[in-house]
Design an enzyme around this catalytic site. Structure first.
Site, mmCIF file in Angstrom:
data_model
loop_
_atom_site.group_PDB
_atom_site.id
_atom_site.type_symbol
_atom_site.label_atom_id
_atom_site.label_comp_id
_atom_site.label_asym_id
_atom_site.label_seq_id
_atom_site.Cartn_x
_atom_site.Cartn_y
_atom_site.Cartn_z
ATOM 1 N N GLY A 49 5.526 -8.678 1.734
ATOM 2 C CA GLY A 49 7.044 -9.674 3.240
ATOM 3 C C GLY A 49 7.769 -9.089 3.342
ATOM 4 O O GLY A 49 8.481 -9.200 4.352
ATOM 5 N N HIS B 56 -1.672 -2.463 8.089
ATOM 6 C CA HIS B 56 -1.921 -2.825 6.665
ATOM 7 C C HIS B 56 -1.808 -4.818 6.758
ATOM 8 O O HIS B 56 -0.904 -5.261 7.235
ATOM 9 C CB HIS B 56 -0.367 -2.914 5.639
ATOM 10 C CG HIS B 56 -0.452 -3.592 4.493
ATOM 11 N ND1 HIS B 56 0.721 -3.267 3.696
ATOM 12 C CD2 HIS B 56 -1.012 -4.901 4.268
ATOM 13 C CE1 HIS B 56 0.644 -4.500 2.713
ATOM 14 N NE2 HIS B 56 -0.150 -5.019 3.112
ATOM 15 N N SER C 276 6.011 3.610 7.062
ATOM 16 C CA SER C 276 6.171 1.630 6.979
ATOM 17 C C SER C 276 6.869 1.812 8.408
ATOM 18 O O SER C 276 8.309 2.362 7.843
ATOM 19 C CB SER C 276 6.144 1.409 5.628
ATOM 20 O OG SER C 276 7.042 0.432 6.517
ATOM 21 N N ASP D 239 3.027 -2.534 9.666
ATOM 22 C CA ASP D 239 2.855 -3.886 8.178
ATOM 23 C C ASP D 239 2.898 -4.997 9.488
ATOM 24 O O ASP D 239 3.429 -5.077 9.677
ATOM 25 C CB ASP D 239 4.291 -3.852 7.835
ATOM 26 C CG ASP D 239 4.304 -3.141 6.629
ATOM 27 O OD1 ASP D 239 3.437 -2.899 5.348
ATOM 28 O OD2 ASP D 239 5.118 -1.788 6.261
ATOM 29 N N HIS E 261 2.517 3.370 9.358
ATOM 30 C CA HIS E 261 1.713 2.409 8.670
ATOM 31 C C HIS E 261 2.074 1.118 9.331
ATOM 32 O O HIS E 261 3.440 1.352 8.793
ATOM 33 C CB HIS E 261 2.337 2.147 6.889
ATOM 34 C CG HIS E 261 1.650 1.625 6.103
ATOM 35 N ND1 HIS E 261 0.416 1.056 5.403
ATOM 36 C CD2 HIS E 261 2.510 -0.220 5.955
ATOM 37 C CE1 HIS E 261 0.339 0.363 4.536
ATOM 38 N NE2 HIS E 261 2.066 -0.325 4.820
ATOM 39 N N SER F 22 11.910 2.539 3.842
ATOM 40 C CA SER F 22 13.074 2.743 3.681
ATOM 41 C C SER F 22 13.673 4.121 3.595
ATOM 42 O O SER F 22 14.610 4.616 3.603
ATOM 43 C CB SER F 22 14.097 1.540 2.925
ATOM 44 O OG SER F 22 13.341 1.287 2.100
ATOM 45 N N GLY G 213 12.064 -2.381 1.634
ATOM 46 C CA GLY G 213 13.632 -2.327 0.930
ATOM 47 C C GLY G 213 13.315 -3.323 -0.346
ATOM 48 O O GLY G 213 14.660 -3.109 -1.103
ATOM 49 N N ASP H 135 2.317 0.756 -2.127
ATOM 50 C CA ASP H 135 3.385 -0.029 -0.831
ATOM 51 C C ASP H 135 3.997 -0.715 -1.714
ATOM 52 O O ASP H 135 4.154 -1.689 -2.398
ATOM 53 C CB ASP H 135 2.440 -0.556 -0.259
ATOM 54 C CG ASP H 135 3.118 -0.660 0.628
ATOM 55 O OD1 ASP H 135 4.280 -0.668 0.884
ATOM 56 O OD2 ASP H 135 2.142 -1.321 2.119
ATOM 57 N N GLY H 136 5.505 -0.476 -1.650
ATOM 58 C CA GLY H 136 6.984 -0.801 -2.179
ATOM 59 C C GLY H 136 8.081 -0.235 -2.344
ATOM 60 O O GLY H 136 6.819 -0.138 -3.695
ATOM 61 N N GLY H 137 8.535 0.206 -2.564
ATOM 62 C CA GLY H 137 9.028 0.501 -3.907
ATOM 63 C C GLY H 137 9.324 2.172 -3.550
ATOM 64 O O GLY H 137 9.965 2.659 -4.200
HETATM 65 C C1 DX5 Z 1 5.955 -4.675 2.103
HETATM 66 C C2 DX5 Z 1 5.427 -3.440 3.213
HETATM 67 C C3 DX5 Z 1 5.341 -2.352 3.186
HETATM 68 C C4 DX5 Z 1 7.657 -1.845 3.300
HETATM 69 C C5 DX5 Z 1 7.003 -0.942 2.246
HETATM 70 O O1 DX5 Z 1 5.461 -5.916 2.317
HETATM 71 O O2 DX5 Z 1 3.875 -3.904 2.962
HETATM 72 O O3 DX5 Z 1 4.645 -1.585 3.589
HETATM 73 O O4 DX5 Z 1 7.227 -1.908 4.410
HETATM 74 O O5 DX5 Z 1 8.855 -0.470 2.811
HETATM 75 P P1 DX5 Z 1 9.558 0.224 1.270
HETATM 76 O O6 DX5 Z 1 9.801 1.499 1.442
HETATM 77 O O7 DX5 Z 1 10.999 0.173 2.276
HETATM 78 O O8 DX5 Z 1 9.523 -0.906 0.276
HETATM 79 ZN ZN ZN Z 2 2.268 -2.095 3.782
#
Ligand code: DX5
Ligand code: ZN
Length: 222
Positions: A146, A67, A7, A34, A32, A202, A149, A179-181
């Site tokens: 949204g 996405h 991302s 966003d 990716h 991140s 991190g 996706d996420g964390g």
């Molecule tokens: C969240 C996004 C993710 C996000 C992932 O809404 O869809 O793609 O940027 O970032 P990290 O890996 O930092 O959670």
């Molecule tokens: Zn995403």
């Protein structure tokens, strides 16, 4: 095979070129993208992500994994199709009814693009079972969409396992993206549960060496 989709949401301004090229060198499988509209989620990254996508298209041959976190998916498809995404993901929650989901799946396919349906953490996975035979990938959001991190929601592990079991029982061929964390600590759990495309923002961007973390994320669990 496990793939990594990086991302680029949190790339610092002014460092884009350097970061995109380093990510390609470190063998990310996808970029990716966003796309947020300020309505489906609070932030608005729409125009920035469109120009980043066009820029990546010029400097790299890696596929784009787009996405959409937007309400108006139809218009977003029209705006982003010019960057020839490899995959477009839209949210089930952005659709008024089932007919709209089917219509959007068709529209994306007509543009020779892979299609993926995303579900927010509170959406039950069973709600999208009927669409699975028509899509290439399902995105299980492991945080509230949204922003980058955030910390992965542990409850999502069971959701991934449930989807994986359903896919196997029904002999479907479909990827599971998370996706996420996602980082080196959480990745083994999501891979174990059945995810095979890992979005990470991140954790990769903050790493000293992109290739070390990307290689590690791609590793099958032993
Ligand atoms: C969240 C996004 C993710 C996000 C992932 O809404 O869809 O793609 O940027 O970032 P990290 O890996 O930092 O959670
Ligand atoms: Zn995403």
């Amino acid at each position: 095979m496990v793939e990594v989709s990086t991302s680029i949401l949190s790339v610092k301004e002014g460092e884009e070129a350097e970061v995109f090229l380093a990510l390609e060198k470190a063998k990310t499988d996808y970029f990716h993208i966003d796309v947020m509209d300020g309505k489906f989620v609070e932030k608005n990254t729409y125009n920035k992500m469109l120009s980043y996508s066009k820029y990546i298209k010029r400097i790299s041959s890696l596929p784009l994994d787009v996405h959409f976190m937007v309400e108006d998916v139809e218009n977003a498809i029209e705006d982003f199709i010019c960057v020839e995404p490899n995959n477009i993901t839209f949210h089930y929650e952005a659709c008024k009814n089932k007919e709209e989901v089917y219509k959007l799946i068709e529209k994306i396919k007509q543009n020779n693009c892979r299609v993926s349906l995303a579900v927010k953490p509170e959406t039950k996975i069973e709600e999208i079972y009927e669409f699975l035979p028509y899509i290439h990938m399902c995105l299980i959001m492991t945080v509230e969409p949204g922003k980058g991190g955030q910390t992965m929601l542990n409850d999502m592990i069971q959701k991934i396992e449930k989807l994986k079991k359903y896919i196997e029982n029904n002999k479907l061929e479909i990827d599971i993206q998370v996706d996420g964390g996602i980082n080196l600590k959480t990745a083994p759990f999501v891979k174990n549960a059945g995810a095979n495309v890992l979005v990470s923002g991140s954790a990769i961007l903050l790493a000293k060496d992109y290739s070390v973390i990307i290689d590690e994320l791609k590793k099958e669990n032993t």
